[in-house]
Design an enzyme around this catalytic site. Structure first.
Site, PDB file in Angstrom:
ATOM      1  N   ASP A  51       0.850  -1.196   0.000  1.00  0.00           N
ATOM      2  CA  ASP A  51       0.000   0.000   0.000  1.00  0.00           C
ATOM      3  C   ASP A  51       0.883   1.243   0.000  1.00  0.00           C
ATOM      4  O   ASP A  51       1.717   1.413   0.880  1.00  0.00           O
ATOM      5  CB  ASP A  51      -0.857   0.009   1.277  1.00  0.00           C
ATOM      6  CG  ASP A  51      -1.715   1.262   1.359  1.00  0.00           C
ATOM      7  OD1 ASP A  51      -2.768   1.290   0.690  1.00  0.00           O
ATOM      8  OD2 ASP A  51      -1.310   2.230   2.047  1.00  0.00           O
ATOM      9  N   TYR A  56       2.798  10.006   0.164  1.00  0.00           N
ATOM     10  CA  TYR A  56       3.857   9.498   1.050  1.00  0.00           C
ATOM     11  C   TYR A  56       5.225   9.957   0.547  1.00  0.00           C
ATOM     12  O   TYR A  56       5.655   9.602  -0.544  1.00  0.00           O
ATOM     13  CB  TYR A  56       3.821   7.966   1.152  1.00  0.00           C
ATOM     14  CG  TYR A  56       2.549   7.410   1.757  1.00  0.00           C
ATOM     15  CD1 TYR A  56       1.611   8.245   2.378  1.00  0.00           C
ATOM     16  CD2 TYR A  56       2.262   6.060   1.715  1.00  0.00           C
ATOM     17  CE1 TYR A  56       0.445   7.744   2.931  1.00  0.00           C
ATOM     18  CE2 TYR A  56       1.092   5.543   2.272  1.00  0.00           C
ATOM     19  CZ  TYR A  56       0.183   6.398   2.876  1.00  0.00           C
ATOM     20  OH  TYR A  56      -0.965   5.899   3.413  1.00  0.00           O
ATOM     21  N   SER A 147     -10.887   5.957   0.671  1.00  0.00           N
ATOM     22  CA  SER A 147     -10.223   5.852   1.969  1.00  0.00           C
ATOM     23  C   SER A 147     -10.732   6.984   2.853  1.00  0.00           C
ATOM     24  O   SER A 147     -10.896   8.109   2.369  1.00  0.00           O
ATOM     25  CB  SER A 147      -8.707   5.949   1.765  1.00  0.00           C
ATOM     26  OG  SER A 147      -8.037   5.899   2.991  1.00  0.00           O
ATOM     27  N   SER A 199      -3.283   1.661  10.212  1.00  0.00           N
ATOM     28  CA  SER A 199      -2.782   1.880  11.590  1.00  0.00           C
ATOM     29  C   SER A 199      -3.281   0.776  12.540  1.00  0.00           C
ATOM     30  O   SER A 199      -3.799   1.062  13.626  1.00  0.00           O
ATOM     31  CB  SER A 199      -3.178   3.275  12.108  1.00  0.00           C
ATOM     32  OG  SER A 199      -2.726   4.283  11.239  1.00  0.00           O
ATOM     33  N   SER A 243       6.222  -1.616   9.018  1.00  0.00           N
ATOM     34  CA  SER A 243       7.342  -1.739   9.943  1.00  0.00           C
ATOM     35  C   SER A 243       8.636  -1.588   9.169  1.00  0.00           C
ATOM     36  O   SER A 243       8.722  -1.985   8.004  1.00  0.00           O
ATOM     37  CB  SER A 243       7.320  -3.095  10.642  1.00  0.00           C
ATOM     38  OG  SER A 243       8.499  -3.246  11.401  1.00  0.00           O
ATOM     39  N   ILE A 249       8.503  -7.156  10.725  1.00  0.00           N
ATOM     40  CA  ILE A 249       7.990  -7.414   9.365  1.00  0.00           C
ATOM     41  C   ILE A 249       7.594  -8.890   9.237  1.00  0.00           C
ATOM     42  O   ILE A 249       6.506  -9.222   8.760  1.00  0.00           O
ATOM     43  CB  ILE A 249       9.052  -7.008   8.302  1.00  0.00           C
ATOM     44  CG1 ILE A 249       9.196  -5.474   8.263  1.00  0.00           C
ATOM     45  CG2 ILE A 249       8.722  -7.575   6.919  1.00  0.00           C
ATOM     46  CD1 ILE A 249      10.354  -4.944   7.424  1.00  0.00           C
ATOM     47  N   GLU A 251       7.066 -10.991  11.844  1.00  0.00           N
ATOM     48  CA  GLU A 251       5.995 -11.295  12.824  1.00  0.00           C
ATOM     49  C   GLU A 251       4.629 -10.897  12.262  1.00  0.00           C
ATOM     50  O   GLU A 251       3.650 -11.646  12.390  1.00  0.00           O
ATOM     51  CB  GLU A 251       6.243 -10.543  14.131  1.00  0.00           C
ATOM     52  CG  GLU A 251       7.340 -11.154  14.995  1.00  0.00           C
ATOM     53  CD  GLU A 251       7.685 -10.301  16.216  1.00  0.00           C
ATOM     54  OE1 GLU A 251       8.536 -10.744  16.990  1.00  0.00           O
ATOM     55  OE2 GLU A 251       7.118  -9.193  16.376  1.00  0.00           O
TER      56      GLU A 251
HETATM   57  N1  LIG Z   1      -5.417   5.828   4.005  1.00  0.00           N
HETATM   58  C1  LIG Z   1      -4.909   6.563   4.978  1.00  0.00           C
HETATM   59  O1  LIG Z   1      -5.303   7.710   5.231  1.00  0.00           O
HETATM   60  C2  LIG Z   1      -3.804   5.976   5.805  1.00  0.00           C
HETATM   61  C3  LIG Z   1      -3.416   6.582   7.004  1.00  0.00           C
HETATM   62  C4  LIG Z   1      -2.422   5.982   7.763  1.00  0.00           C
HETATM   63  C5  LIG Z   1      -1.818   4.825   7.298  1.00  0.00           C
HETATM   64  N2  LIG Z   1      -2.175   4.257   6.100  1.00  0.00           N
HETATM   65  C6  LIG Z   1      -1.507   3.040   5.577  1.00  0.00           C
HETATM   66  O2  LIG Z   1      -1.543   2.037   6.584  1.00  0.00           O
HETATM   67  C7  LIG Z   1      -0.216   1.618   6.884  1.00  0.00           C
HETATM   68  C8  LIG Z   1      -0.118   1.217   8.337  1.00  0.00           C
HETATM   69  O3  LIG Z   1      -0.485   2.262   9.197  1.00  0.00           O
HETATM   70  P1  LIG Z   1       0.577   3.094  10.063  1.00  0.00           P
HETATM   71  O4  LIG Z   1       1.907   3.011   9.434  1.00  0.00           O
HETATM   72  O5  LIG Z   1      -0.036   4.433  10.269  1.00  0.00           O
HETATM   73  O6  LIG Z   1       0.532   2.393  11.475  1.00  0.00           O
HETATM   74  P2  LIG Z   1       0.804   0.942  12.069  1.00  0.00           P
HETATM   75  O7  LIG Z   1       1.065  -0.050  10.999  1.00  0.00           O
HETATM   76  O8  LIG Z   1      -0.284   0.714  13.034  1.00  0.00           O
HETATM   77  O9  LIG Z   1       2.120   1.188  12.925  1.00  0.00           O
HETATM   78  C9  LIG Z   1       3.406   1.302  12.397  1.00  0.00           C
HETATM   79  C10 LIG Z   1       4.361   1.416  13.561  1.00  0.00           C
HETATM   80  O10 LIG Z   1       4.171   0.271  14.421  1.00  0.00           O
HETATM   81  C11 LIG Z   1       5.382  -0.379  14.687  1.00  0.00           C
HETATM   82  N3  LIG Z   1       5.146  -1.820  14.524  1.00  0.00           N
HETATM   83  C12 LIG Z   1       4.649  -2.435  13.419  1.00  0.00           C
HETATM   84  N4  LIG Z   1       4.581  -3.757  13.634  1.00  0.00           N
HETATM   85  C13 LIG Z   1       5.020  -3.985  14.879  1.00  0.00           C
HETATM   86  C14 LIG Z   1       5.206  -5.164  15.661  1.00  0.00           C
HETATM   87  N5  LIG Z   1       4.912  -6.370  15.168  1.00  0.00           N
HETATM   88  N6  LIG Z   1       5.695  -5.026  16.922  1.00  0.00           N
HETATM   89  C15 LIG Z   1       5.995  -3.809  17.403  1.00  0.00           C
HETATM   90  N7  LIG Z   1       5.866  -2.653  16.718  1.00  0.00           N
HETATM   91  C16 LIG Z   1       5.384  -2.747  15.452  1.00  0.00           C
HETATM   92  C17 LIG Z   1       6.359   0.111  13.640  1.00  0.00           C
HETATM   93  O11 LIG Z   1       7.625   0.286  14.232  1.00  0.00           O
HETATM   94  P3  LIG Z   1       8.906  -0.581  13.720  1.00  0.00           P
HETATM   95  O12 LIG Z   1       9.302   0.014  12.420  1.00  0.00           O
HETATM   96  O13 LIG Z   1       9.886  -0.394  14.817  1.00  0.00           O
HETATM   97  O14 LIG Z   1       8.438  -2.000  13.597  1.00  0.00           O
HETATM   98  C18 LIG Z   1       5.802   1.448  13.187  1.00  0.00           C
HETATM   99  O15 LIG Z   1       6.371   2.493  13.940  1.00  0.00           O
HETATM  100  C19 LIG Z   1       0.624   2.838   6.492  1.00  0.00           C
HETATM  101  O16 LIG Z   1       1.990   2.516   6.368  1.00  0.00           O
HETATM  102  C20 LIG Z   1      -0.046   3.261   5.226  1.00  0.00           C
HETATM  103  O17 LIG Z   1       0.346   2.430   4.135  1.00  0.00           O
HETATM  104  C21 LIG Z   1      -3.178   4.811   5.360  1.00  0.00           C
END
Ligand SMILES: NC(=O)c1ccc[n+]([C@@H]2O[C@H](COP(=O)([O-])OP(=O)(O)OC[C@H]3O[C@@H](n4cnc5c(N)ncnc54)[C@H](OP(=O)(O)O)[C@@H]3O)[C@@H](O)[C@H]2O)c1
Length: 272
Positions: A51, A56, A147, A199, A243, A249, A251
């Site tokens: 995604d 970004y 979205s 998230s 991640s 990644i 896990e």
């Molecule tokens: N459509 C939208 O408006 C929108 C908004 C936000 C996000 N998104 C998409 O959704 C994706 C995911 O959301 P997000 O990046 O906001 O949040 P997320 O995936 O909930 O959290 C990412 C964070 O969590 C940590 N993490 C991930 N897996 C982990 C694990 N197994 N154990 C411990 N820590 C972990 C990562 O740190 P480490 O790197 O240290 O693992 C990173 O800092 C985004 O990358 C993006 O592609 C879309």
């Protein structure tokens, strides 16, 4: 990996998010080696669903994702790539050029899924979908979606889209049930629309509790894996954690194989 089957498609229930790959709101070239390492690790682990968005790192996330995929020699057809058009680009011509720019940065001939990233004040969905429908007709995008759309906007999008809306990508986690409360999850489940949870581990700020910990212990898993397993245990729900840490990644990928019991799902669902 578990897959969600919908309209002749098989989409991995856990994909890889790329927000912060390549930078924040603008490119951060100092981070390229870390970002590329994360993408290589994801591809080596076996993720096939990615995604990204033009927003970004102002397009740099797409550039790095395209680079990592080319270097991996993984055939394009075996991947499912989503990108998104920014809310300030929702006029007809802007949608078309945003998509061209995303394809150029990714160096790909088509996107599997193209989303309106956020609704914008004053947007005209009819006009935006005129352009999106053209992109779908021309094969530049295989599927359309939205979205951060509430129920009213989701229904309006369905009315304007010539092809079925494949997903609404929204925030969803153990601690964020806003799109359950506003009726979007239920509507998606009843109308064959994927509900893509972003998230899913609260941007890394996920809080644990004793119930989560005891379920994690029973499955010899981490609490983050249980949070992801709970999300994808629900009909039509898939997720895209991000991640940069190779251990996380892997896990997150393996969380798809965790089978929660009905009782565990109920316990986690009640806790929200
Ligand atoms: N459509 C939208 O408006 C929108 C908004 C936000 C996000 N998104 C998409 O959704 C994706 C995911 O959301 P997000 O990046 O906001 O949040 P997320 O995936 O909930 O959290 C990412 C964070 O969590 C940590 N993490 C991930 N897996 C982990 C694990 N197994 N154990 C411990 N820590 C972990 C990562 O740190 P480490 O790197 O240290 O693992 C990173 O800092 C985004 O990358 C993006 O592609 C879309």
């Amino acid at each position: 990996m578990k897959y969600e089957s919908i309209r002749n498609l098989k989409i991995p229930r856990i994909g890889f998010g790329t927000w912060k790959i390549g930078g924040g709101s603008s490119p951060d070239l100092k981070m390229d080696s870390v970002s590329m390492a994360a993408l290589r690790s994801a591809l080596e682990t076996g993720y096939t669903h990615f995604d990204t968005a033009e927003m970004y790192a102002d397009g740099h996330s797409e550039e790095l994702l395209g680079r990592a995929i080319r270097e991996s020699n993984i055939p394009r057809e075996s991947l499912f790539i989503t990108s998104k058009v920014t809310p300030s680009h929702l006029k007809y011509d802007a949608v078309l050029s945003s998509c061209e720019n995303s394809l150029r940065r990714l160096q790909m001939g088509y996107l599997d899924l193209y989303l309106i990233h956020w609704p914008s004040v004053g947007m005209k969905l009819e006009e935006t979908f005129c352009a999106l429908n053209k992109l779908a007709r021309e094969g530049k995008v295989r599927h359309l979606g939205v979205s951060n759309f509430n129920l009213k906007l989701l229904k309006e999008s369905q009315a304007h889209s010539e092809t079925p809306i494949l997903t609404n990508q929204v925030p969803y986690s153990l601690s964020d049930r806003s799109y359950v409360k506003n009726g979007v999850l239920d509507y998606c489940q009843r109308n064959d629309i994927l509900f893509t949870a972003y998230s899913p581990v609260d941007e890394g700020r996920m809080r644990s509790n004793s119930a989560l910990e005891s379920i994690a212990k029973a499955h010899q898993a981490t609490v983050h894996q249980i949070a992801l397993a709970w999300i994808i245990s629900q009909p039509r729900v898939i997720t895209i954690p991000m991640s940069a840490n190779p251990v996380h990644i892997a896990e997150n990928f393996n969380a798809a194989d965790i089978e929660l019991t009905g009782g565990e799902i109920e316990q986690l669902s009640k806790a929200g």
